[in-house]
Scaffold this motif. Structure first.
Motif, PDB file in Angstrom:
ATOM      1  N   GLU A   1       5.869 -10.413   5.599  1.00 49.57           N
ATOM      2  CA  GLU A   1       5.836 -10.103   4.163  1.00 49.57           C
ATOM      3  C   GLU A   1       7.163 -10.403   3.483  1.00 49.57           C
ATOM      4  O   GLU A   1       7.245 -10.482   2.268  1.00 49.57           O
TER       5      GLU A   1
ATOM      6  N   ARG B   1      -1.814  -0.329  10.788  1.00 43.36           N
ATOM      7  CA  ARG B   1      -0.485  -0.549  10.217  1.00 43.36           C
ATOM      8  C   ARG B   1       0.223   0.794  10.091  1.00 43.36           C
ATOM      9  O   ARG B   1      -0.335   1.738   9.520  1.00 43.36           O
TER      10      ARG B   1
ATOM     11  N   ARG C   1      11.596   1.404   1.822  1.00 47.03           N
ATOM     12  CA  ARG C   1      10.163   1.179   1.990  1.00 47.03           C
ATOM     13  C   ARG C   1       9.777   1.036   3.449  1.00 47.03           C
ATOM     14  O   ARG C   1      10.594   0.654   4.283  1.00 47.03           O
TER      15      ARG C   1
ATOM     16  N   ARG D   1       4.807  -7.190  -8.183  1.00 44.10           N
ATOM     17  CA  ARG D   1       3.353  -7.325  -8.187  1.00 44.10           C
ATOM     18  C   ARG D   1       2.651  -6.270  -9.032  1.00 44.10           C
ATOM     19  O   ARG D   1       1.455  -6.367  -9.298  1.00 44.10           O
TER      20      ARG D   1
ATOM     21  N   ASP E   1       3.336   2.668   5.355  1.00 45.67           N
ATOM     22  CA  ASP E   1       3.918   1.695   4.427  1.00 45.67           C
ATOM     23  C   ASP E   1       4.097   2.380   3.079  1.00 45.67           C
ATOM     24  O   ASP E   1       3.425   2.049   2.105  1.00 45.67           O
TER      25      ASP E   1
ATOM     26  N   ASP F   1       2.772  -8.991  -0.706  1.00 45.45           N
ATOM     27  CA  ASP F   1       4.221  -8.795  -0.770  1.00 45.45           C
ATOM     28  C   ASP F   1       4.980 -10.097  -0.569  1.00 45.45           C
ATOM     29  O   ASP F   1       6.007 -10.315  -1.198  1.00 45.45           O
TER      30      ASP F   1
END
Ligand code: PEP
Ligand code: MG
Length: 744
Positions: free
Chosen positions: A609, A510, A536, A643, A513, A633
């Motif tokens: 997400e 990934r 983000r 969260r 992030d 997410d």
């Protein structure tokens, strides 16, 4: 009824109250008060079941004599309360004394209250206890009140089961009271930061906030400038040694932590300041402390996150210098059987303690930096954070049980507690020989379990538990624990080790992030109002294409021979995906032109997400090679629940009908277009959701390696046709409560 509704809302916060409570008794006391208030009853009492004795014991009461708590007990089947438990049914009586099962218990004053209701608290087949409501005869309990109390009982079961051990402790010492002298400290409930169960001797380590306090205890008299120079040399060698030792263990982050200390040690202005003070007549120890204090107070006052962290680095380095100045002895001694209790720990302390093979850590107040929890987890050290300063007053060598699976610390426990604890420890230990290579459902359908990798050290466990590959590499972690963006070369080294960790298996990488709760101290100088909705993830990468390209180049070079799959987090539109993919293609052109070896055709996918993306999955399916569902997410954005905010934790409901139906729609889109799909959020590691997930067609799950054996086992118990039926039923339900009932 309004009251009842309010009560149910309050109850949804039970877990939160529990996590916040200093002791179980305080939690239970709060609970009975809350229920009595809402239900307008004179009495609300909670009895817990002690299996060994087959008896119920009064643990908390609102309305009965306070002195009865912990004292009153009854056998299962005895009296109305005991009968409710034995027969696992609710008993309601308008006039309790006339009921055939009635038994009089003296000293409680309960004969004053004839209207009676006892609801058993059960979890599966396990008996947990009984909740009893009582009030004056004129107001018998209604059916609506029975229903509400039963709901309370079912919500309580889970929490109470976790604290069953307490009953054994209290036989030795009365309820845990934090204001009592330290000898009474029997159980402290804290937050689990790194899982595990260990037992050992306590070793209290106090970080000396005031360095001069430390100085006063050290034999540092009669030392000279020459001794200081020797000490600097020794410290330098020591830091280099630790750095290279941990390099093998935590190659992606460890050296970066120590490099800060080494850099400071080589900083001529810091050394010159100390040397000047020594030349002016200070002892080397005093000169170190004065200089360090100067920097610490300076750094601590600055708002900037990054600069504030430097204060910790200076303190850590100063302590090391003082220790080395005072001679060869190591004040930590042999830590092989120790549970360390500390008021504050720095990342370097954790690494050092890990080298000394400590069993576990209890961190008392002082707060925990994310580095510390993260490192503890990667090093496999159980860690509980408990805000209980009395722990620091424990005698050296007190016996401590650390249950970091639920955040409990037991001090000098009774043999019966040790026995139960040991049993739990044995249950947790996994027979590795039993872990099969392949995961199958009961009816023989294959399920593919991959590992989430946060630190390279996770690879070891992932391999041990036979992960089929890496389903999510959180590439931002090495970016978090350092002082600047890593270069392409630095990243290349980390990714090369990543690829070597699971050769021949799929590797889902990934891209960065960051943002949200993942703050880069060297970049995020200004606080965003709503970081989870801010700059983000892929937004950051597309806004900083140089940083993005550096990462893509590094990973494609490092994984030239791997089954590499690259995915972009938080994609919200087709354009975003296409733009990110174009950056990747451009990097490939560059690498080709430079004659570099690189991965020519990585699969390129997206994380699902953001709810908006669900509606355009059919369009994205034409472009993306795979989807990976980030439920952490996805739930946060679907339900508008932060969260990381404990205050709204009860609204974060993975089994909300909207979440279940969204997951189903994602699966339908993926299957319509034949796009491979996996789940890499926490939902994949919760057994309770497994039948639903398999039932809607999920076959690829990626989870933190520690959960692999449990999920493997849970898969083997599932029959797919049954799971499909359950999933269909769940998808038809519209209330969270009904879904919970069906999930069990
Ligand atoms: C997710 O959001 O589910 C996910 C796997 O990513 P992270 O937890 O790193 O945000
Ligand atoms: Mg995510």
């Amino acid at each position: 009824m309004q009251n009842h509704l309010e009560l149910l809302c309050d109850l949804s916060e039970l877990n939160w109250i529990f996590n916040e409570s200093q002791s179980i008794d305080l939690f239970l006391a709060k609970l009975v008060d809350m229920v009595a208030g809402h239900m307008q009853t004179t009495v609300c009492s909670l009895y817990l079941y002690e299996e060994e004795q087959r008896e119920l014991r009064l643990k908390a009461t609102h309305g009965l004599k306070a002195g009865a708590v912990g004292v009153v007990r009854m056998l299962e089947g005895q009296g109305l309360t005991g009968t409710a438990l034995a027969e696992k049914r609710t008993i309601v009586a308008a006039k309790a004394s006339l009921h055939p099962a009635y038994k009089f218990f003296g000293g409680l004053n309960e004969e004053l209250y004839e209207a009676f209701m006892a609801v058993p608290i059960l979890r599966g087949i396990n008996k947990i206890g009984v909740i009893v409501l009582q009030r004056e005869e004129e107001k018998p309990f209604s059916q609506a009140e029975v229903t509400v109390t039963q709901t309370i009982a079912s919500q309580l079961a889970n929490i109470i089961e976790n604290v069953r051990l307490l009953g054994h402790i209290e036989r030795r010492s009365d309820a845990v009271n934090i204001s009592k002298p330290k000898i009474e400290l029997a159980l402290v409930h804290g937050q689990s930061a790194s899982q595990g169960l260990v037992k050992g001797r306590a070793l209290v380590l106090r970080r000396y906030q005031d360095l001069s306090e430390y100085l006063a205890e050290m034999p540092l008299k009669g030392l000279t400038l020459n001794d200081f120079h020797e000490c600097v040399k020794k410290t330098e060698v020591q830091l280099e040694m630790i750095q290279s030792e941990v390099e093998a263990q935590l190659s992606d982050v460890a050296s970066l932590i120590f490099s800060a200390h080494l850099l400071m040690l080589k900083d001529s202005s810091l050394l010159a300041k100390i040397e000047t003070l020594i030349a002016q007549g200070s002892s080397p120890g005093a000169a170190i402390v004065e200089t360090a204090d100067f920097y610490i107070s300076h750094f601590s006052r600055v708002e900037d996150h990054y600069i504030r962290e430097k204060a910790d680095d200076v303190r850590d380095l100063a302590l090391r210098l003082l220790r080395n100045l005072s001679g060869p002895q190591d004040d930590l001694g042999d830590l092989g059987d120790k549970v360390v209790i500390a008021d504050q720990l720095l990342p370097s302390d954790i690494l050092k303690l890990s080298h000394e093979k400590i069993l576990g850590i209890v961190l008392v107040s002082g707060g925990v930096t994310s580095h510390v929890a993260l490192l503890a987890r990667s090093l496999g050290i159980p860690l509980v954070i408990a805000d209980e300063p009395q722990l620091l007053a424990l005698d050296r060598n007190s016996f401590v049980l650390l249950d970091a699976t639920i955040g409990n610390v037991y001090v000098n426990p009774a043999p019966s507690v040790i026995e139960i604890f040991t049993k739990k420890q044995q249950e947790v230990e996994i027979d590795e020989a039993e872990i099969a290579e392949l995961t199958m459902t009961r009816d023989g359908e294959k399920v593919f379990l991959y590992s989430n990798i946060n630190l390279l050290s996770d690879l070891k466990m992932a391999n041990r538990y036979r992960a089929q590959g890496i389903g999510l590499y959180r590439s931002e972690i090495p970016f978090l624990v350092r002082s600047d963006f890593p270069s392409e070369a630095e990243q290349f080294l980390v990714y090369q080790r990543l690829a070597a960790g699971m050769p021949g298996k799929p590797l889902v990488f990934r891209t960065l992030d960051i943002g949200g709760d993942k703050v880069l101290s060297y970049y995020h100088h200004e606080k965003e109002e709503n970081p989870f909705m801010g700059m983000r993830s892929i937004r950051f990468s597309l806004g900083h294409k140089d940083i993005f390209a550096r990462q893509l180049r590094a990973v494609m070079r490092a994984c030239a021979e791997s089954d590499l799959r690259i995915m972009f987090p938080m994609v919200s539109s087709l354009e975003e995906f296409l733009e990110a993919r174009q950056v990747l293609y451009d990097c490939q052109q560059e690498l080709k032109a430079e004659g570099e070896k690189f991965c020519q055709a990585p699969k390129i996918g997206i994380m699902v997400e953001i709810p908006a993306v669900v509606d355009i999955l059919d369009d994205l399916a034409g472009e993306a090679d795979f989807f990976s569902i980030g439920t952490n997410d996805l739930i946060q954005y679907l339900l508008a629940v932060d969260r990381t905010n404990e205050k709204v934790a009860s609204f974060y409901v993975p089994h909300h009908p909207a979440v279940l139906r969204t997951l189903k729609r994602i699966m339908q889109s993926a299957s319509r277009h034949n796009v491979p799909v996996s789940i890499c959020g926490e939902m994949a590691s919760r057994e309770i959701y497994l039948p639903f997930l398999l039932g809607i067609g999920v076959r690829n799950l990626s989870l933190d390696p520690v959960f692999l054996p449990r999920i493997k086992k849970a898969c083997a118990a599932i029959n797919l046709p049954e799971a499909k039926t359950v999933a269909q039923k769940l998808l038809r339900l519209s209330s969270i409560k009904e879904i919970e009932k069906l999930l069990g």
